[in-house]
Design a protein around this motif. Sequence first.
Motif, PDB file in Angstrom:
ATOM      1  N   HIS A   1      55.081  32.100 -30.887  1.00 41.04           N
ATOM      2  CA  HIS A   1      54.228  32.566 -29.786  1.00 41.04           C
ATOM      3  C   HIS A   1      55.084  32.965 -28.590  1.00 41.04           C
ATOM      4  CE1 HIS A   1      50.970  32.746 -26.872  1.00 41.04           C
ATOM      5  NE2 HIS A   1      51.611  31.861 -26.123  1.00 41.04           N
ATOM      6  N   LEU A   2      56.065  32.144 -28.257  1.00 41.42           N
ATOM      7  CA  LEU A   2      56.922  32.426 -27.104  1.00 41.42           C
ATOM      8  C   LEU A   2      57.780  33.666 -27.330  1.00 41.42           C
ATOM      9  CD1 LEU A   2      58.092  28.779 -26.352  1.00 41.42           C
ATOM     10  CD2 LEU A   2      56.548  30.147 -24.935  1.00 41.42           C
ATOM     11  N   GLU A   3      58.324  33.787 -28.549  1.00 45.32           N
ATOM     12  CA  GLU A   3      59.239  34.893 -28.835  1.00 45.32           C
ATOM     13  C   GLU A   3      58.506  36.220 -29.018  1.00 45.32           C
ATOM     14  OE1 GLU A   3      62.873  32.542 -31.170  1.00 45.32           O
ATOM     15  OE2 GLU A   3      61.295  33.536 -32.322  1.00 45.32           O
ATOM     16  N   ILE A   4      57.403  36.200 -29.747  1.00 48.40           N
ATOM     17  CA  ILE A   4      56.739  37.442 -30.141  1.00 48.40           C
ATOM     18  C   ILE A   4      55.632  37.841 -29.166  1.00 48.40           C
ATOM     19  CG2 ILE A   4      55.437  38.592 -31.963  1.00 48.40           C
ATOM     20  CD1 ILE A   4      56.840  36.663 -33.950  1.00 48.40           C
ATOM     21  N   ALA A   5      54.712  36.914 -28.910  1.00 44.13           N
ATOM     22  CA  ALA A   5      53.572  37.246 -28.050  1.00 44.13           C
ATOM     23  C   ALA A   5      53.953  37.291 -26.575  1.00 44.13           C
ATOM     24  CB  ALA A   5      52.438  36.248 -28.270  1.00 44.13           C
ATOM     25  N   ARG A   6      54.780  36.329 -26.141  1.00 44.23           N
ATOM     26  CA  ARG A   6      55.119  36.248 -24.722  1.00 44.23           C
ATOM     27  C   ARG A   6      56.442  36.925 -24.387  1.00 44.23           C
ATOM     28  NH1 ARG A   6      52.381  32.402 -21.955  1.00 44.23           N
ATOM     29  NH2 ARG A   6      53.122  33.612 -20.162  1.00 44.23           N
TER      30      ARG A   6
END
Length: 298
Positions: A13-18
């Motif tokens: 989530h942190l790497e891709i979405a955010r």
Amino acid sequence: MSVSALLDQWRDHLEIARRRSPHTVRAYVATAERLLLALGLSDWQAIANISNRDIRGHLAARRAEGIGNVSTARELSALKSFIAFACEQTGTEGGTDLRLRGPRVKKGVPRPVTPDEATNLADMVMATSAAEWTGKRDAAILLLLYGAGLRIAEALSLTGAVLPLGETLVVTGKGNKQRVVPLIPVVREAVAAYAQACPHPLDGDKALFKGARGGSLSQGMVQKAMARARKALGMPDSATPHALRHSFATHLLGAGADLRSLQELLGHASLGSTQIYTKVDAARMLEAYRSAHPRERD
């Protein structure tokens, strides 16, 4: 679900979405892992339902281990994001824990470098590099930080698709927010010189700035190059890559840029983050006054 699986989802989530920087991802995942292990949590619902008391107790334990106000505030911010993500996964409404307040942290005033120092640093990273092309690479990155106000993670996230550079550049910053920054000729020329010298193909969807073996360049390598250069120039440890971004903002403000325009150029979410540069400029004026006023020199 295992703790490892939870952390993998959080990391993705942190790497891709955010689109968080590698440093932020590591810190946020480590913070989440400490919480899960300390409280014995292993599913999203339990995380979403965590109490204020548990969070306070966990942070109190961390304080007892010796972390200060700044680190505590950062951990609380990371935990708020983690709990909010858990609420999204489970459809849990609200989240009373998100109202927790961290310790007050006094914001320091950034220490800018002068225009000559910024130029000297770019020249020195080329002079102290093991190879000509890596020297040009590091100089191009530093000039993007100083000449366009990019964060180091933003510069390293650029792909070969930006070539050839024009007079402006679309940058994806924190929170996946995009902004347009102008590029002065010296920055465009430095990136073009690197692109011509780079021995690795600069494909459109791959990282623009390459490591020695052709992979993506890490922030650590840029920081090491900067450290070598500032040591050779006798500059203080405060002359970091991020200080170049501070200098970009400080010099623009000193030249008459308004805060709203500066906020847009820096990609700050709030004007409050930009206002710190008014303190920097005031500090520079006071220093100039003290060095020039005859009564101050007596």
